[in-house]
Design a protein around this motif. Structure first.
Motif, PDB file in Angstrom:
ATOM      1  N   SER A 254       0.850  -1.188   0.000  1.00  0.00           N
ATOM      2  CA  SER A 254       0.000   0.000   0.000  1.00  0.00           C
ATOM      3  C   SER A 254       0.889   1.243   0.000  1.00  0.00           C
ATOM      4  O   SER A 254       2.033   1.209   0.486  1.00  0.00           O
ATOM      5  N   THR A 255       0.386   2.330  -0.541  1.00  0.00           N
ATOM      6  CA  THR A 255       1.151   3.582  -0.505  1.00  0.00           C
ATOM      7  C   THR A 255       1.301   4.100   0.922  1.00  0.00           C
ATOM      8  O   THR A 255       2.075   5.026   1.172  1.00  0.00           O
ATOM      9  N   ALA A 274      -2.405  -1.684  -3.408  1.00  0.00           N
ATOM     10  CA  ALA A 274      -1.611  -1.955  -4.610  1.00  0.00           C
ATOM     11  C   ALA A 274      -2.474  -2.606  -5.685  1.00  0.00           C
ATOM     12  O   ALA A 274      -3.409  -3.361  -5.385  1.00  0.00           O
ATOM     13  N   GLU A 275      -2.148  -2.307  -6.945  1.00  0.00           N
ATOM     14  CA  GLU A 275      -2.909  -2.804  -8.098  1.00  0.00           C
ATOM     15  C   GLU A 275      -2.141  -3.951  -8.748  1.00  0.00           C
ATOM     16  O   GLU A 275      -1.110  -3.739  -9.393  1.00  0.00           O
ATOM     17  N   TYR A 317       1.498  -2.386  -9.330  1.00  0.00           N
ATOM     18  CA  TYR A 317       1.815  -0.962  -9.333  1.00  0.00           C
ATOM     19  C   TYR A 317       1.285  -0.356  -8.037  1.00  0.00           C
ATOM     20  O   TYR A 317       0.219  -0.744  -7.547  1.00  0.00           O
ATOM     21  N   TYR A 318       2.046   0.603  -7.505  1.00  0.00           N
ATOM     22  CA  TYR A 318       1.551   1.336  -6.345  1.00  0.00           C
ATOM     23  C   TYR A 318       0.280   2.087  -6.731  1.00  0.00           C
ATOM     24  O   TYR A 318       0.144   2.562  -7.859  1.00  0.00           O
ATOM     25  N   SER A 319      -0.623   2.179  -5.801  1.00  0.00           N
ATOM     26  CA  SER A 319      -1.955   2.733  -6.051  1.00  0.00           C
ATOM     27  C   SER A 319      -1.925   4.073  -6.780  1.00  0.00           C
ATOM     28  O   SER A 319      -1.244   5.014  -6.355  1.00  0.00           O
ATOM     29  N   GLY A 320      -2.642   4.114  -7.920  1.00  0.00           N
ATOM     30  CA  GLY A 320      -2.809   5.358  -8.650  1.00  0.00           C
ATOM     31  C   GLY A 320      -1.554   5.888  -9.313  1.00  0.00           C
ATOM     32  O   GLY A 320      -1.498   7.060  -9.678  1.00  0.00           O
ATOM     33  N   THR A 321      -0.522   5.032  -9.472  1.00  0.00           N
ATOM     34  CA  THR A 321       0.735   5.485 -10.061  1.00  0.00           C
ATOM     35  C   THR A 321       1.146   4.567 -11.212  1.00  0.00           C
ATOM     36  O   THR A 321       0.535   3.526 -11.449  1.00  0.00           O
TER      37      THR A 321
END
Length: 351
Positions: A254-255, A274-275, A317-321
Motif C-alpha cells: 500500500s502507498t 496496490a494494483e 503498481y503502487y496505487s494510482g501510479t
C-alpha cells in the motif's frame, strides 16, 4: 509481447525445472503455488517443461515424505508442522530463518490439479508407483487436516480463515485425480458444502477477493450465473487502472505501508491498495470461461498497455501510479498474460 513473456519464464526457470517467483531479492524463492500457475502455459506445448516442473515437485514431496507421514498420524497444531509453501531456489529446501504462513491448503489442491491437468493433456505425469503413493498421501493429508473447515493462510499467505479460493483449489485437485488414486467422496461433498455456505464471499472477513477468480479459472469449480456474480463484484469493487487490488484495505505494498506499517485496521488502507497486474489477464480468462470474448479482449489489451516493456509485467503498481514494485518481472503475471493471449487467439479463430 508473447515471445518476450515466454523469455521471462525461461529466465526464471531453474535447471531442476522449478521457477523462482521473480528475480528480485525478495522473491528469489520457489513457491509451490507459483510453480503451478507459471507452468500452466506449457501444459499444451510439445516440450518437457510442464512434466519437469511436476517431477521436481514430486521429488520435493518424496524428500519430505517423512513429514507427510507424521501429518497423517495427527492433525498439526503448529504452523511449521504443515507442509511448507516456500523453498530455497537451488536446493529446494525448507526455509527456517523466518516465520511464514505455511498453512496453505490451496497449494496442495493446486498441485494435485496440475497433475490431473497434465494427464488430461496426455502428459506422462506419473513415473512410478512411488509417485502414486505420494499423491495418495496428499489426499489423505487434506482429509486429516479437514481442509473444508480448517482455517488456512490462503493464496495471499495472510491471517488464517476458511477461504473459498482454498476450498475451490482443493476440490479441483481432488476431482482431477480421482481416477488414479482413492478420493473419499466425503472430501468432495464436505468441500462443496463449505464453499456454498461461503458464497459469494471469499471468507467471513472478506466479502470479495481477487483470489476468487481461481474458482472460475483455472479450477472451473464455479461457472454460469454464479461465476458472473464473482466477476462483476471483482470489477465493481477491486478493479483499478493498472490492475486489480487483492481485497479492500489490503496493506501489502500500500502507498501507506512504508510510513505506517501493516498494523493499522483495514479501513485505514482503503484507497491506497496496490494494483496487481495479473488481475487483468485473469479477468480476461474468466470472461472467456463465461463466453464474453469482447470483454476478454479488452482486458488483454489493458494488460499489454501496462507492460513496462514488451512482455514484461511487474507484480503490481503502487496505487494510482505508474510505479511498479521491486518484484519485476513476476513470473505469475507473465504466465497469466500468455494464457489469456493464447486462449483469446484460439477462441477468436474458432468464432
Amino acid at each position: 509481447m508473447l515471445q518476450e513473456s515466454y523469455r521471462v519464464l525461461d529466465k526464471l526457470r531453474k535447471p531442476h525445472g522449478l521457477y523462482i517467483a521473480s528475480p528480485s531479492k525478495f522473491y528469489k524463492y520457489v513457491w509451490i503455488r507459483d510453480n503451478v500457475y507459471i507452468s500452466l502455459p506449457f501444459v499444451n506445448k510439445d516440450n518437457e517443461w510442464y512434466e519437469k516442473t511436476y517431477f521436481r515437485l514430486l521429488d520435493l514431496f518424496r524428500e519430505y515424505e517423512w513429514k507427510i507421514d507424521i501429518l497423517l498420524e495427527h492433525k498439526p497444531k503448529w504452523v511449521w508442522e504443515y507442509i511448507h509453501a516456500r523453498y530455497s531456489a537451488d536446493e529446494v529446501k525448507e526455509i527456517h530463518d523466518e516465520a511464514w504462513g505455511h498453512v496453505q491448503h490451496d497449494m496442495i489442491g493446486a498441485f494435485l490439479f496440475g497433475i490431473g491437468l497434465g494427464i488430461q493433456h496426455d502428459k506422462e505425469m506419473i513415473r512410478d508407483q512411488k509417485d502414486l503413493d505420494i499423491l495418495q498421501k496428499l489426499v489423505y493429508y487434506l482429509q486429516n487436516v479437514e481442509y473444508w473447515h480448517d482455517p488456512d493462510n490462503g493464496m495471499w499467505e495472510e491471517w488464517r480463515e476458511i477461504h473459498a479460493s482454498s476450498l475451490g483449489a482443493c476440490l479441483a485437485g481432488l476431482k482431477s485425480i480421482d481416477k488414479i488414486v482413492d478420493v473419499p467422496s466425503k472430501l468432495i461433498d464436505s468441500g462443496f458444502k463449505s464453499l456454498f455456505e461461503l458464497y459469494p464471499r471469499e471468507s467471513a472477513d472478506k466479502s470479495i477477493d481477487l483470489a476468487q477468480l481461481s474458482l472460475i479459472y483455472p479450477y472451473r469449480i464455479i461457472n454460469g450465473l454464479m461465476g458472473e456474480v464473482i466477476v462483476s463484484r471483482v470489477e465493481e469493487l477491486l478493479l483499478r487502472e493498472n490492475g486489480v487490488i487483492r481485497y479492500e484495505g489490503d496493506s501489502y505494498y500500500s502507498t501507506l505501508e512504508q510510513k505506517h506499517g501493516r498494523e493499522k485496521p483495514r479501513e485505514f488502507y482503503k484507497g491506497s491498495e496496490a494494483e496487481w497486474c495479473f488481475g487483468l489477464p485473469w479477468l480476461a480468462l474468466c470472461h472467456l470461461e463465461l463466453g464474453h470474448i469482447e470483454k476478454a479482449s479488452e482486458y488483454v489489451q489493458k494488460t499489454e498497455q501496462i507492460m513496462i516493456e514488451p512482455g514484461l509485467l511487474p507484480e503490481l503498481y503502487y496505487s494510482g501510479t505508474q510505479i511498479p514494485n521491486p518484484n519485476t518481472p513476476l513470473g505469475w503475471s507473465c504466465s497469466m498474460y500468455i494464457l489469456a493471449k493464447e486462449a483469446l487467439a484460439k477462441r477468436t479463430v474458432h468464432v
